[in-house]
Design an enzyme around this catalytic site. Structure first.
Site, short mmCIF file in Angstrom:
data_model
loop_
_atom_site.label_atom_id
_atom_site.label_comp_id
_atom_site.label_asym_id
_atom_site.label_seq_id
_atom_site.Cartn_x
_atom_site.Cartn_y
_atom_site.Cartn_z
N HIS A 1 -7.42 -0.34 5.80
CA HIS A 1 -6.94 0.40 6.44
C HIS A 1 -6.23 0.49 7.37
CE1 HIS A 1 -6.54 4.75 8.67
NE2 HIS A 1 -5.43 4.75 7.93
N LYS B 1 -4.13 -1.95 11.06
CA LYS B 1 -2.73 -1.79 11.46
C LYS B 1 -2.44 -2.99 12.31
CE LYS B 1 -3.28 3.08 9.67
NZ LYS B 1 -2.75 2.61 8.59
N HIS C 1 -0.63 10.92 14.28
CA HIS C 1 -1.65 10.19 13.71
C HIS C 1 -2.11 9.56 14.47
CE1 HIS C 1 -1.86 7.02 10.54
NE2 HIS C 1 -1.79 8.02 9.78
N LYS D 1 -5.89 8.45 16.44
CA LYS D 1 -6.78 8.33 16.26
C LYS D 1 -7.90 7.44 17.41
CE LYS D 1 -5.28 6.85 11.92
NZ LYS D 1 -4.74 7.86 11.71
#
Length: 607
Positions: free
Chosen positions: A187, A189, A428, A430
């Site tokens: 996950h 990025k 989106h 976090k």
């Protein structure tokens, strides 16, 4: 059928600060470490914004990608936090300053190399990668001699672009990091751009797809680092950055040669890395990953002032007390035991140790920030934006009710660009932070901020097992932690104005005074209403002021709890809970199975 667009204003007045009602400021005044807040407004205000135009998908997709900024947004010798917000494609105003916002082109097309040439190698790591689209938006990647892709969703968005590059004789390698534990994902990025004379590091919160980059509220850390030389000073913070990045990439595996990172000088790193890798970690490895890595960093760098207030009550509502904020786009199946464990991590400071935790009574209050059903419906992407906030109804457990807070502005009448941005672009991003209201000026202050790919779940942050002797993590994640105690010693590098380089702050008596102030009082990030007013105030006071603007992705303090009839969003809510039409005149679920909202090219099925 889709209804006709509704009237909407064609202009706005963007504010020169973050879309979360704030930027942040670090102000060092002589030896006192004085912190000043010039924002007299808690929640913003103004007349209600007029309704937005309801433009059709074809109108949106016909527009060109956002052009790169004309400058790096930093001034030589100034303080700078290397954290930015993504530029929204529909709402970009080229006549206004957007120093806190970056586009994909700013990252991949504005090259920091002295000769202006593109990278010789690039690494792109993400969960979802639409590689053909990414190469269209960032053509430098189309001709980069070597491209390494780390992906997590089966590489179904990479095949065509990989074949094109390979057919052109360019080395293109795709790798899926191993997932040894069930329910895990890759996950993280991350993007690394390796030039002949420098490297660019970018940690993002968005997938490499059209709607994530252009239509959601996102954040990205971007910093450039020069080559290491014989005269490069030793810096423990920078050494940790390099070694941790190498260790993380080794755990991912694949064809990227991590020894290349030894060529670069990371001594000016403005953030610490917080990674997660799947496995059952024991011994010293427990404190290397997940929330235990964050706990270790907070014990080293999260310094609170003596007048830091007592803990706030849990949940929404107005409070000036000690509070931690967790803002996320996906929620795992939490337990009270694990949330208590995670809160212990977020409560850690330099006055505690990573091996000890504060008592439950002494811990900060907790806010969990997510959008509501109506916020999803009324956003630019309408109901379809909810797919990128995949919170399951079963995970919105009753015992979490006291902690919920709404995403975005506190009141619907707030017409500032900060509030408008939060309303049109669903999160989106976090982000995690700690804040309290301090001093006679009643300012909101943050001793740290963490932003990246970690959602609020045990799979992402890890869970202690076997009496604390083992940490179980299921997924690969990567975030950055920002500490003003570190950043107060950095400034933009005037020798590399074309990039986003920092250096250790210099300046003789000014730097010496700041060092004395650092010993006397901790640095803090604080909300800022206007840099111009601040500069005038500090100049008249004859103080030595240094600004540290940081784009905080979520509003501080968060908005209140969800209102009756407008609950926390869940992607699988019953139809009766999702009332009304979105901007496209459709009800929830009527726009088909297109994933992540509008995308360039062929719609993609949701997994």
């Amino acid at each position: 059928s889709i209804k006709s667009p509704q009237p909407f204003p064609t202009s706005r007045q963007p504010l020169p600060y973050s879309p979360a009602h704030q930027m942040s400021l670090l102000l060092l005044s002589g030896a006192s470490g004085l912190v000043i807040d010039l924002d007299s407004s808690d929640d913003g205000g103004g007349k209600p914004a007029a309704k937005r135009p309801r433009r059709q998908d074809s109108q949106i997709l016909a527009r060109s990608p956002v052009a790169p900024s004309s400058s790096s947004g930093s001034q030589p010798g100034s303080l700078q936090v290397p954290l930015y917000l993504n530029r929204l494609l529909e709402h970009f105003d080229p006549t206004a300053r957007h120093d806190e916002e970056l586009s994909l082109q700013d990252v991949f097309e504005l090259h920091p190399s002295k000769d202006g040439k593109g990278p010789r190698e690039a690494l792109v790591a993400n969960f979802m990668i639409d590689l053909s689209w990414l190469l269209d938006e960032c053509p430098s990647l189309r001709t980069t001699p070597r491209l390494v892709v780390l992906q997590g969703d089966g590489a179904q968005g990479c095949e065509v672009a990989v074949a094109e590059r390979v057919g052109s004789g360019l080395e293109t390698l795709v790798h899926s990091p191993p997932l040894p534990i069930q329910w895990g994902t890759h996950h993280s990025k991350l993007a690394l751009l390796l030039y002949d004379d420098c490297i660019r590091v970018c940690v993002r919160t968005f997938n490499d797809i059209y709607a994530d980059a252009h239509c959601k509220s996102q954040a990205l850390y971007v910093q450039d680092f020069p080559l290491r030389t014989a005269s490069s000073p030793t810096d423990s913070f920078g050494t940790d950055f390099r070694m941790y990045l190498q260790k993380y990439l080794r755990r991912c595996g694949g064809p990227f040669d991590v020894s290349q990172l030894d060529r670069y000088d990371f001594g000016s790193a403005g953030a610490a890395l917080v990674g997660s890798v799947p496995g059952y970690h024991t011994g010293p490895e427990i404190r290397q990953w997940g929330h235990m890595r964050l706990r270790e960093l907070l014990a080293l760098h999260a310094r609170l002032p003596p007048d830091w207030p007592a803990a706030a009550a849990d949940g929404g509502g107005s409070s000036d007390g000690d509070t931690v904020v967790c803002q996320f786009s996906s929620l795992g199946s939490l337990t009270p035991k694990w949330l208590d464990e995670f809160r212990a991590t977020l409560s850690t400071t330099t006055s505690s140790s990573a091996s000890s935790v504060a008592s439950a009574a002494a811990r900060p209050g907790l806010r969990l920030v997510v959008p509501t059903v109506e916020q999803i419906r009324d956003s630019d992407e309408g109901w379809l934006s909810g797919i990128s906030v995949p919170i399951r109804r079963a995970n919105v457990k009753d015992w979490l009710a006291p902690f919920w807070c709404r995403w975005g502005p506190a009141e619907p009448g707030d017409a500032s660009w900060a509030a408008v941005r939060a309303q049109v672009a669903m999160p989106h991003v976090k982000s995690y932070c700690r804040f309290a209201r301090l001093g006679p000026m009643r300012l909101f202050a943050l001793p740290w901020l963490c932003v990246g790919s970690h959602n609020l779940s045990r799979a992402a942050w890890g869970e202690l097992q076997k009496g604390g002797s083992q940490l179980c993590i299921r997924s690969y994640e990567l975030s950055v932690a920002l500490f003003p105690e570190r950043l107060r010693h950095l400034e933009s590098d005037p020798d590399r104005p074309q990039g986003r380089f920092l250096r250790r702050r210099t300046g003789g008596a000014t730097a010496a005074a700041a060092d004395v102030a650092a010993a006397a009082a901790p640095a803090l990030l604080v909300p800022l209403a206007g840099a111009t007013a601040l500069a005038a105030s500090t100049a008249s006071a004859g103080s030595v002021a240094r600004l540290l603007p940081v784009a905080c992705p979520t509003r501080i303090p968060p908005a209140g709890p969800p209102r009756p009839g407008n609950p926390v969003w869940s992607v699988d809510l019953d139809p009766w809970a999702c009332q009304g039409l979105d901007r496209f005149g459709t009800r929830n679920g009527e726009r088909g199975s297109q994933f992540y909202g509008r995308r360039k090219g062929v719609p993609r099925k949701a997994p």
